[in-house]
Design an enzyme around this catalytic site. Structure first.
Site, mmCIF file in Angstrom:
data_model
loop_
_atom_site.group_PDB
_atom_site.id
_atom_site.type_symbol
_atom_site.label_atom_id
_atom_site.label_comp_id
_atom_site.label_asym_id
_atom_site.label_seq_id
_atom_site.Cartn_x
_atom_site.Cartn_y
_atom_site.Cartn_z
ATOM 1 C CG ASN A 11 -1.699 1.228 1.453
ATOM 2 O OD1 ASN A 11 -1.770 2.070 0.559
ATOM 3 N ND2 ASN A 11 -2.310 1.368 2.614
ATOM 4 C CE LYS A 13 -0.200 3.323 4.719
ATOM 5 N NZ LYS A 13 -0.147 3.428 6.151
ATOM 6 C CG HIS A 95 -5.959 1.940 5.145
ATOM 7 N ND1 HIS A 95 -5.564 2.881 6.055
ATOM 8 C CD2 HIS A 95 -4.919 1.079 5.007
ATOM 9 C CE1 HIS A 95 -4.323 2.603 6.454
ATOM 10 N NE2 HIS A 95 -3.918 1.515 5.826
ATOM 11 C CD GLU A 97 -2.999 5.525 6.746
ATOM 12 O OE1 GLU A 97 -2.930 5.601 5.510
ATOM 13 O OE2 GLU A 97 -2.088 5.026 7.447
ATOM 14 C CD GLU A 165 -3.706 -2.414 7.256
ATOM 15 O OE1 GLU A 165 -2.611 -2.706 6.765
ATOM 16 O OE2 GLU A 165 -4.270 -1.322 7.065
ATOM 17 N N GLY A 171 2.357 2.198 10.746
ATOM 18 C CA GLY A 171 3.358 3.250 10.630
ATOM 19 C C GLY A 171 4.076 3.589 11.925
ATOM 20 C CB SER A 210 4.811 -1.977 12.105
ATOM 21 O OG SER A 210 4.478 -0.621 12.358
HETATM 22 P P1 PGA Z 1 2.672 0.242 7.578
HETATM 23 O O1 PGA Z 1 1.208 0.496 6.965
HETATM 24 O O2 PGA Z 1 3.183 -1.045 7.009
HETATM 25 O O3 PGA Z 1 3.482 1.433 7.123
HETATM 26 O O4 PGA Z 1 2.522 0.174 9.061
HETATM 27 C C1 PGA Z 1 0.327 -0.564 6.747
HETATM 28 C C2 PGA Z 1 -0.961 -0.048 6.138
HETATM 29 O O5 PGA Z 1 -1.409 1.048 6.499
HETATM 30 O O6 PGA Z 1 -1.566 -0.713 5.278
#
Ligand code: PGA
Length: 247
Positions: A11, A13, A95, A97, A165, A171, A210
């Protein structure tokens, strides 16, 4: 019904302009030379879907979101149909976010999943608890509630994935323990089976939050972990490949 082959999805982003193209070429080249025994997908910003899809052979391309409707007066939005036309085969939906930052409720996510299915896209539907919810002992209630609310009945008989998630792991470099990951993944599997019967055993349940080269092997071999949704570590081909090769 057997579980599907593992899926490792990157992803990107809101990243990946010019530099991302070189990383994608490196990823694609490596996987063409030495095919991975898993499915690999990259979900770039919508503007890059067409460009990446033109050269993608070993990697499948996905979107990061889509509108529920096929077309119309929705300024700034991209429909599943437009993504599919650009070469996407999958789409991430719900997601955290977008749930937190764009006010997406379970009902909105469900409508988007229906839109993705109508467009012939394979949805990757995200669920996950916040740190406060985990500390309050609400993880399974939250995750199973999102699962019930975000998955439309129309998913019966289709190909889709669920991504667990934990919001606090995205992150941050933090990850749940393996026991914690397995407990949530088993609960999601039970939820899918009670909803869709035997067909509920097929969708891969990805872990996201992560995932990096150093923890990928143990996470990807945990019970009921059917792959990973990788954010930051998917931006560099070397890191993403190390995760893929650990599966
Ligand atoms: P990350 O993000 O691997 O940077 O923690 C995962 C995601 O948001 O899909």
């Amino acid at each position: 019904m057997k579980q599907s082959v593992k899926l490792i999805a990157g992803n990107w982003k809101m990243n990946g302009e010019a530099g991302g193209l070189a990383e994608f070429a490196a990823l694609e080249g490596d996987l063409e030379t030495t095919p991975a025994p898993v499915r690999v997908a990259v979900c770039p910003p919508a503007t890059l879907v067409d460009r990446l899809a033109r050269t993608a052979r070993a990697v499948e391309i996905g979107g990061q979101d889509c509108h529920a409707e096929a077309s119309g007066a929705f300024t700034g939005s991209v429909s599943g149909e437009l993504l599919a036309e650009a070469g996407a085969r999958l789409v991430i939906l719900g997601h955290s976010e977008r749930r937190a930052g764009c006010g997406e409720t379970d009902a909105i996510v469900r409508a988007k999943v229906e839109g993705a299915l109508r467009a012939g896209l394979e949805p990757i539907i995200c669920v996950g608890e916040t740190l406060e919810q985990r500390q309050a002992g609400q993880t399974l209630d939250v995750v199973l509630g999102q699962l019930t609310g975000s998955l439309p009945d129309a998913l019966a008989g289709t190909v889709f994935a669920v991504a667990y998630e934990p919001v606090w792991a995205i992150g941050t470099g933090l990850t749940p323990t393996l026991d914690e990951i397995e407990a949530v993944h088993r609960a999601i599997r039970d939820g899918l089976v009670s909803r869709f019967g035997d067909a509920g055993r097929a969708p891969p349940i990805l872990y996201g939050g992560s995932v990096k080269p150093s923890n990928a092997a143990e996470i990807l071999h945990a019970d009921e972990v059917g792959g990973a949704l990788v954010g930051g570590a998917s931006l560099k081909a070397a890191d993403f490949l190390a995760i893929i090769r650990a599966a």
